[in-house]
Scaffold this motif. Structure first.
Motif, PDB file in Angstrom:
ATOM      1  N   VAL A   1       0.845  -1.190   0.000  1.00 49.50           N
ATOM      2  CA  VAL A   1       0.000   0.000   0.000  1.00 49.50           C
ATOM      3  C   VAL A   1       0.881   1.241   0.000  1.00 49.50           C
ATOM      4  CG1 VAL A   1      -1.846   1.220   1.186  1.00 49.50           C
ATOM      5  CG2 VAL A   1      -1.792  -1.271   1.220  1.00 49.50           C
ATOM      6  N   SER A   2       0.657   2.109  -0.985  1.00 52.15           N
ATOM      7  CA  SER A   2       1.440   3.336  -1.126  1.00 52.15           C
ATOM      8  C   SER A   2       0.498   4.529  -1.164  1.00 52.15           C
ATOM      9  CB  SER A   2       2.278   3.280  -2.411  1.00 52.15           C
ATOM     10  OG  SER A   2       3.154   2.187  -2.409  1.00 52.15           O
ATOM     11  N   LEU A   3      -0.104   4.829  -0.029  1.00 46.49           N
ATOM     12  CA  LEU A   3      -1.003   5.976   0.076  1.00 46.49           C
ATOM     13  C   LEU A   3      -0.434   7.089   0.950  1.00 46.49           C
ATOM     14  CD1 LEU A   3      -4.511   4.255   0.465  1.00 46.49           C
ATOM     15  CD2 LEU A   3      -3.287   4.877  -1.625  1.00 46.49           C
ATOM     16  N   LEU A   4       0.726   6.847   1.567  1.00 42.04           N
ATOM     17  CA  LEU A   4       1.388   7.831   2.439  1.00 42.04           C
ATOM     18  C   LEU A   4       0.462   8.282   3.574  1.00 42.04           C
ATOM     19  CD1 LEU A   4       3.302  10.000  -0.215  1.00 42.04           C
ATOM     20  CD2 LEU A   4       4.032   7.891   0.929  1.00 42.04           C
ATOM     21  N   ASP A   5      -0.264   7.339   4.137  1.00 40.32           N
ATOM     22  CA  ASP A   5      -1.210   7.606   5.227  1.00 40.32           C
ATOM     23  C   ASP A   5      -1.002   6.528   6.284  1.00 40.32           C
ATOM     24  OD1 ASP A   5      -3.405   7.783   6.959  1.00 40.32           O
ATOM     25  OD2 ASP A   5      -4.788   8.404   5.385  1.00 40.32           O
ATOM     26  N   ALA A   6      -0.225   6.846   7.320  1.00 40.17           N
ATOM     27  CA  ALA A   6       0.136   5.852   8.329  1.00 40.17           C
ATOM     28  C   ALA A   6      -1.093   5.339   9.073  1.00 40.17           C
ATOM     29  CB  ALA A   6       1.145   6.433   9.314  1.00 40.17           C
ATOM     30  N   GLY A   7      -2.043   6.214   9.371  1.00 40.52           N
ATOM     31  CA  GLY A   7      -3.242   5.785  10.070  1.00 40.52           C
ATOM     32  C   GLY A   7      -4.048   4.812   9.249  1.00 40.52           C
ATOM     33  N   HIS A   8      -4.196   5.085   7.971  1.00 41.64           N
ATOM     34  CA  HIS A   8      -4.917   4.155   7.098  1.00 41.64           C
ATOM     35  C   HIS A   8      -4.210   2.813   7.045  1.00 41.64           C
ATOM     36  CE1 HIS A   8      -5.750   2.276   3.141  1.00 41.64           C
ATOM     37  NE2 HIS A   8      -6.985   2.644   3.410  1.00 41.64           N
ATOM     38  N   GLU A   9      -2.877   2.828   6.966  1.00 44.67           N
ATOM     39  CA  GLU A   9      -2.135   1.564   6.905  1.00 44.67           C
ATOM     40  C   GLU A   9      -2.339   0.742   8.175  1.00 44.67           C
ATOM     41  OE1 GLU A   9       2.493   0.106   6.662  1.00 44.67           O
ATOM     42  OE2 GLU A   9       1.793   1.595   5.209  1.00 44.67           O
ATOM     43  N   ARG A  10      -2.322   1.379   9.319  1.00 41.58           N
ATOM     44  CA  ARG A  10      -2.532   0.635  10.573  1.00 41.58           C
ATOM     45  C   ARG A  10      -3.913  -0.014  10.599  1.00 41.58           C
ATOM     46  NH1 ARG A  10      -0.309   5.506  12.677  1.00 41.58           N
ATOM     47  NH2 ARG A  10       1.891   5.255  13.261  1.00 41.58           N
ATOM     48  N   ARG A  11      -4.919   0.717  10.171  1.00 44.99           N
ATOM     49  CA  ARG A  11      -6.276   0.163  10.167  1.00 44.99           C
ATOM     50  C   ARG A  11      -6.400  -0.980   9.165  1.00 44.99           C
ATOM     51  NH1 ARG A  11      -7.106   5.727  10.541  1.00 44.99           N
ATOM     52  NH2 ARG A  11      -7.607   5.925   8.310  1.00 44.99           N
TER      53      ARG A  11
ATOM     54  N   GLY B   1      -2.046 -14.254   8.207  1.00 38.99           N
ATOM     55  CA  GLY B   1      -1.040 -14.730   7.269  1.00 38.99           C
ATOM     56  C   GLY B   1      -0.806 -13.837   6.073  1.00 38.99           C
ATOM     57  N   VAL B   2      -1.650 -12.830   5.856  1.00 44.68           N
ATOM     58  CA  VAL B   2      -1.450 -11.895   4.750  1.00 44.68           C
ATOM     59  C   VAL B   2      -0.667 -10.692   5.259  1.00 44.68           C
ATOM     60  CG1 VAL B   2      -2.572 -10.375   3.072  1.00 44.68           C
ATOM     61  CG2 VAL B   2      -3.528 -12.640   3.539  1.00 44.68           C
ATOM     62  N   ARG B   3       0.450 -10.406   4.632  1.00 45.74           N
ATOM     63  CA  ARG B   3       1.334  -9.343   5.079  1.00 45.74           C
ATOM     64  C   ARG B   3       0.881  -7.979   4.553  1.00 45.74           C
ATOM     65  NH1 ARG B   3       6.272 -11.442   6.857  1.00 45.74           N
ATOM     66  NH2 ARG B   3       6.577 -13.661   6.378  1.00 45.74           N
ATOM     67  N   LEU B   4       1.234  -6.947   5.289  1.00 50.81           N
ATOM     68  CA  LEU B   4       1.103  -5.573   4.807  1.00 50.81           C
ATOM     69  C   LEU B   4       2.510  -5.082   4.505  1.00 50.81           C
ATOM     70  CD1 LEU B   4       1.089  -2.354   5.009  1.00 50.81           C
ATOM     71  CD2 LEU B   4      -1.117  -3.330   4.435  1.00 50.81           C
ATOM     72  N   TYR B   5       2.814  -4.902   3.233  1.00 49.65           N
ATOM     73  CA  TYR B   5       4.112  -4.363   2.807  1.00 49.65           C
ATOM     74  C   TYR B   5       3.986  -2.851   2.708  1.00 49.65           C
ATOM     75  CZ  TYR B   5       5.593  -9.104   1.509  1.00 49.65           C
ATOM     76  OH  TYR B   5       5.947 -10.433   1.530  1.00 49.65           O
ATOM     77  N   THR B   6       4.582  -2.148   3.657  1.00 48.20           N
ATOM     78  CA  THR B   6       4.445  -0.698   3.616  1.00 48.20           C
ATOM     79  C   THR B   6       5.127  -0.112   2.391  1.00 48.20           C
ATOM     80  OG1 THR B   6       4.677   1.355   4.856  1.00 48.20           O
ATOM     81  CG2 THR B   6       6.496  -0.199   5.036  1.00 48.20           C
ATOM     82  N   GLY B   7       4.425   0.850   1.803  1.00 44.73           N
ATOM     83  CA  GLY B   7       5.002   1.666   0.749  1.00 44.73           C
ATOM     84  C   GLY B   7       5.032   3.120   1.168  1.00 44.73           C
ATOM     85  N   ASP B   8       4.974   3.355   2.485  1.00 47.93           N
ATOM     86  CA  ASP B   8       4.898   4.708   3.034  1.00 47.93           C
ATOM     87  C   ASP B   8       6.303   5.245   3.262  1.00 47.93           C
ATOM     88  OD1 ASP B   8       4.539   7.041   4.508  1.00 47.93           O
ATOM     89  OD2 ASP B   8       2.809   6.260   5.591  1.00 47.93           O
ATOM     90  N   ASP B   9       6.798   5.985   2.291  1.00 48.30           N
ATOM     91  CA  ASP B   9       8.169   6.494   2.353  1.00 48.30           C
ATOM     92  C   ASP B   9       8.317   7.672   3.303  1.00 48.30           C
ATOM     93  OD1 ASP B   9       9.516   4.946  -0.042  1.00 48.30           O
ATOM     94  OD2 ASP B   9       7.572   5.637  -0.768  1.00 48.30           O
ATOM     95  N   PHE B  10       7.223   8.084   3.948  1.00 48.98           N
ATOM     96  CA  PHE B  10       7.260   9.153   4.941  1.00 48.98           C
ATOM     97  C   PHE B  10       7.268   8.632   6.373  1.00 48.98           C
ATOM     98  CE2 PHE B  10       4.996  12.523   2.094  1.00 48.98           C
ATOM     99  CZ  PHE B  10       6.123  12.599   1.303  1.00 48.98           C
ATOM    100  N   ASN B  11       6.752   7.421   6.597  1.00 52.32           N
ATOM    101  CA  ASN B  11       6.517   6.934   7.971  1.00 52.32           C
ATOM    102  C   ASN B  11       6.968   5.494   8.202  1.00 52.32           C
ATOM    103  OD1 ASN B  11       4.838   9.332   8.936  1.00 52.32           O
ATOM    104  ND2 ASN B  11       3.629   8.676   7.172  1.00 52.32           N
ATOM    105  N   TYR B  12       7.830   4.960   7.348  1.00 51.39           N
ATOM    106  CA  TYR B  12       8.146   3.535   7.431  1.00 51.39           C
ATOM    107  C   TYR B  12       8.836   3.096   8.717  1.00 51.39           C
ATOM    108  CZ  TYR B  12      12.599   5.280   5.512  1.00 51.39           C
ATOM    109  OH  TYR B  12      13.759   5.991   5.299  1.00 51.39           O
TER     110      TYR B  12
END
Length: 393
Positions: A235-245, A253-264
């Protein structure tokens, strides 16, 4: 002695900024430890750029001419620090100069190298080889062609967001009609890529609508229905709160691969219950520090993880500032000043997409993070670029 060498004699280099020139002290390089073999606690991919052949006709609209030796050498650099390779993604100028013929050759060469070295590789499958798509069935067929190709090379399939699908789909059901056909095709679990409009304006409203909550619900429905076919979502939306939710709502078993280059740093570290893995263009620029941080996490040393990863964040946030989709210019620039490639040219002429002051600041931040392996070479090269541009103090 060259003028560039004179300019950084005594351990400083003159750099321009919005308020004038300043002398920047060159920091000593660190001896970053190598970590071939990856990490235990997190899966981490770096999305890598391609190196253009400086003698090729790499002008806007022309087929890409790639310096294959330098391109593959840069991938070996990433592998040495434990990172997997995310190939043929937007960092490699997919959709911004890298045509399908070059994509096929890139994935073939990189997959062969990764498999020979025991490194992990995933590669993007999309629909960009078929600009004439007119129906949802056409989109599904185009996806199937690329999925089949990527899987045939031995790389894990990343199902990329499709500009053509974004243009044709009117409802979430339209997206499902395509993805329900495509996701099971690879024969092994895929990574689903949700790329935000800040990275590609043509993907505005992906999953059918500007309402991010509704789009997320549609996306989660797809993931839950195909959980056995999905390794993770990128997910590359640059929204840390959205990624956490989102990661809290994923199937087990399904991973979340962060694409957040501002908050990784914080997203990869996690909150004690959930954490993100990584698939980041920023890691191409900060590979040694990212590897050191992830090794510390494996060792249970959270303080060192925080220190190492957080030190890279100012550079990443600078590279990805708006317009975000030009971040790859800074990635290629840093590769050049770091000695990983012979020149600063890009396919499609994209080396012109960032200003001289932007690149000078990128140099300064990489220097502060001790990510320049040969500071004298880096200073000589940045000074050469400045003088070529007519920037003289």
């Amino acid at each position: 002695m060259t003028q560039a060498a004179v300019r950084h004699r005594g351990g400083t280099v003159q750099l321009p900024g919005t308020s004038g020139w300043r002398a920047v002290a060159l920091r000593e390089p660190r001896a970053w430890p190598e970590h071939p073999g990856g990490f235990r606690e997190r899966v981490a991919f770096a999305a890598a750029h391609v190196v253009a052949d400086p003698l090729g006709e790499n002008v806007p609209g022309a087929p890409a001419v790639v310096d294959w030796e330098s391109t593959l050498a840069f991938r070996r650099h990433l592998f040495r620090y434990g990172l997997g390779l995310a190939e043929a993604m937007d960092t490699a100028q997919r959709g911004m100069g890298l045509d399908w013929a070059a994509v096929r050759e890139l994935v073939r060469r990189s997959s062969g190298q990764a498999l020979a070295l025991g490194a992990r590789i995933a590669a993007g499958a999309g629909t960009d080889h078929r600009p004439d798509l007119r129906t949802l069935d056409d989109v599904a067929e185009a996806y199937a062609e690329q999925v089949e190709f990527v899987a045939s090379t031995g790389a894990q399939v990343i199902v990329m967001a499709s500009r053509q699908l974004a243009a044709l789909a009117a409802t979430p059901d339209d997206y499902r009609r395509v993805y329900d056909r495509v996701v099971p095709l690879a024969g092994s679990p895929v990574i689903l890529h949700w790329l935000g409009e800040m990275f590609d304006p043509a993907l505005r409203g992906y999953w059918a609508g500007a309402d991010v909550a509704a789009a997320t619900a549609a996306f989660l429905g797809l993931v839950h229905d195909h959980a056995e076919h999905v390794d993770g979502v990128k997910v590359s939306l640059l929204d840390a709160g959205h990624e956490r939710r989102l990661r809290a709502a994923l199937p087990p078993g399904v991973r979340l691969y962060t694409g957040d280059d501002f908050n990784y740093p914080e997203l990869i570290r996690g909150d004690g219950t959930h954490s993100s893995d990584a698939l980041l263009g920023a890691f191409a620029a900060v590979a040694p520090a990212a590897g050191a941080a992830l090794a510390a996490l494996d060792a249970g040393d959270g303080a060192t993880y925080d220190a190492e990863m957080t030190s890279t964040l100012p550079l990443s946030r600078h590279l990805f500032q708006a317009p975000t989709y030009y971040y790859k210019t800074g990635i290629a620039f840093l590769s050049w000043v770091s000695g990983h490639q012979p020149g600063f040219t890009m396919v499609g002429g994209l080396q012109s997409a960032r200003s001289i002051t932007h690149l000078a600041r990128a140099f300064e931040l990489a220097n502060e993070a001790q990510l320049l392996p040969d500071p004298d070479l880096a200073a000589e090269r940045v000074t050469l670029l400045l003088r070529t541009a007519g920037a003289v103090p």
